[in-house]
Design an enzyme around this catalytic site. Structure first.
Site, mmCIF file in Angstrom:
data_model
loop_
_atom_site.group_PDB
_atom_site.id
_atom_site.type_symbol
_atom_site.label_atom_id
_atom_site.label_comp_id
_atom_site.label_asym_id
_atom_site.label_seq_id
_atom_site.Cartn_x
_atom_site.Cartn_y
_atom_site.Cartn_z
ATOM 1 N N SER A 21 0.839 -1.205 0.000
ATOM 2 C CA SER A 21 0.000 0.000 0.000
ATOM 3 C C SER A 21 0.880 1.262 0.000
ATOM 4 O O SER A 21 1.700 1.425 -0.896
ATOM 5 C CB SER A 21 -0.958 -0.035 1.196
ATOM 6 N N ASP A 54 -7.925 -2.774 -7.513
ATOM 7 C CA ASP A 54 -7.440 -2.517 -6.159
ATOM 8 C C ASP A 54 -8.540 -1.875 -5.313
ATOM 9 O O ASP A 54 -9.093 -0.821 -5.673
ATOM 10 C CB ASP A 54 -6.224 -1.603 -6.223
ATOM 11 N N HIS A 97 -6.448 -5.751 -1.710
ATOM 12 C CA HIS A 97 -5.481 -4.687 -1.470
ATOM 13 C C HIS A 97 -4.416 -5.259 -0.542
ATOM 14 O O HIS A 97 -4.697 -5.598 0.600
ATOM 15 C CB HIS A 97 -6.147 -3.470 -0.831
#
Length: 411
Positions: free
Chosen positions: A191, A289, A357
């Site tokens: 991330s 995502d 994610h």
């Protein structure tokens, strides 16, 4: 009466035996992976960087930065894997002050022991290529992907935007612990940490021996400079504020900012920074995502009446128009990676069609019996093949909903 009691006792014993057999069968079918995760979860203690103040490295609230290190062994004793922790960003004083009172901005509020799984696991059956490396989790306590360098104070509040200094302090702390003699190294992250991998990849190489094999991996860090469903540049303006507030611009790639003089903050986006990265790079990302779907493509400001709420929670609930919008987002992501896909000889890709994610730190998605696959290859296998140059790895999945290996667990 005695006969009835005996029958009940026999029934109870039979049921107990059946339950025991069922448990044993479940464990056998579950495989060692499940037993390992239940009984031998790897917990790694936090290391605070005591000399960080001398380097000007502080978390948002002024606390000491930290990392978690689990030592390598055997053939991996001189190999290193560094994993940037993720956790979003803050783009104004109010949100950064709030962040400073949480685990995202202070080591005071962080768990002192972290679970190492997925790419950080020390089990060969769960992490076949990196299990015996030195594995480090870099704790995220600034708010700009380890890239800021500024201080805010107004008499009552004090905030340290020292992500760049934190990065440097961690590296300098690890060099004498063996990183300085690394034979192989992989800089990775998830991330906002995956974005940090883009930002620091070239710099990481400079710290290591010239004959070391150094590569970088971004997991869910390819954040797009994409318009939202109302055609507003919500993410671009947000990032511009992050870069301005936290003094990030001077730490962005100079070649990139020189080519984007009018909008240097764009170099915070991987799609613009990527072509200036000379170190071998691997991009692991979902084409759908979840973070980008919820915060870039359909932020709450673009959907005040919640027309997308059901679709956000479950892709199967999306109407045809919404699905078309998602397919356009996927196309834009693949286009943004187009030159890298076509011309990068040392680069790797794994772009699947799962609504996910971060997929490298979870054992379920990294490497297990039912992990997501593209062309029958797990993420761990794809990354390992690329790192060790076993074969070219540039995998792009077919569009949703064709992939039956996805978990699609939307947080």
């Amino acid at each position: 009466m005695l006969k009835l009691k005996r029958e009940r006792m026999a029934t109870t014993t039979t049921n107990a035996n059946a339950l025991l057999v069922a448990i044993i069968l479940a464990l056998l079918m579950c495989s060692p992976r499940c037993i390992y995760s239940a009984e031998r979860r790897l917990l790694v203690n936090m290391t605070l960087i005591r000399n960080a103040p001398a380097l000007g490295a502080f978390c948002l609230d002024g606390s000491l930065p930290a990392y978690h290190l689990h030592r390598g062994f055997g053939a991996g004793a001189r190999n290193w894997l560094l994993q940037f922790e993720g956790g979003g960003w803050c783009n104004d004083i109010e949100s950064c002050l709030e962040r400073a009172k949480s685990r995202r901005g202070s080591t005071r509020y962080m768990t002192k022991w972290e679970v190492f799984s997925g790419i950080l696991s020390n089990n060969a059956s769960l992490n076949p290529d990196f299990y015996n490396w030195n594995r480090v989790k870099l704790r995220y306590c600034d708010g700009a992907s380890f890239a800021g360098d500024a201080v805010f104070k107004n008499g009552t509040s004090l905030l340290y935007f020292r992500g760049q200094k934190i990065w440097e302090a961690i590296i300098l702390d690890l060099l004498p612990k063996g990183l300085g003699q690394a034979r192989k190294a992989l800089l990775s992250g998830c991330s906002a940490g995956g974005l940090a991998s883009f930002l620091h990849c070239n710099n990481f190489t400079k710290y290591l021996p010239s004959n070391a094999s150094v590569k970088c991996l971004s997991d869910a860090g390819f954040f797009l400079d994409e318009r939202d469903i109302t055609s507003n540049h919500t993410m671009r303006y947000f990032i511009k504020d992050v870069v301005s507030l936290q003094g990030v611009e001077k730490n962005l790639d100079e070649n990139c900012t020189a080519s984007s003089l009018d909008f240097p903050e764009l170099c915070f986006f991987p799609q613009y920074a990527l072509k200036f990265i000379t170190t071998p790079f691997f991009i692991l990302n979902s084409a759908y995502d979840v973070y980008q779907f919820h915060h870039i493509l359909v932020p709450s400001s673009a959907d005040p009446h919640g027309h997308w709420n059901r679709c956000k929670l479950n892709p199967a609930a999306c109407n045809p128009e919404q699905l078309n919008t998602l397919q356009e987002f996927r196309r834009d992501m693949i286009v943004a990676m187009g030159l890298f896909y076509k011309y990068s000889r040392r680069g790797g890709l794994f772009i699947n069609s799962c609504f996910a994610h971060c997929q490298s730190e979870s054992q379920d998605t990294w490497f297990s019996a039912d992990s997501p696959r593209v062309h029958d290859k797990t993420i761990a296998e794809a990354v390992g093949d690329w790192y060790f140059s076993r074969r070219i790895t540039k995998e792009i999945d077919c569009p949703y909903p064709c992939d039956t290996t996805c978990h699609n667990l939307i947080p």
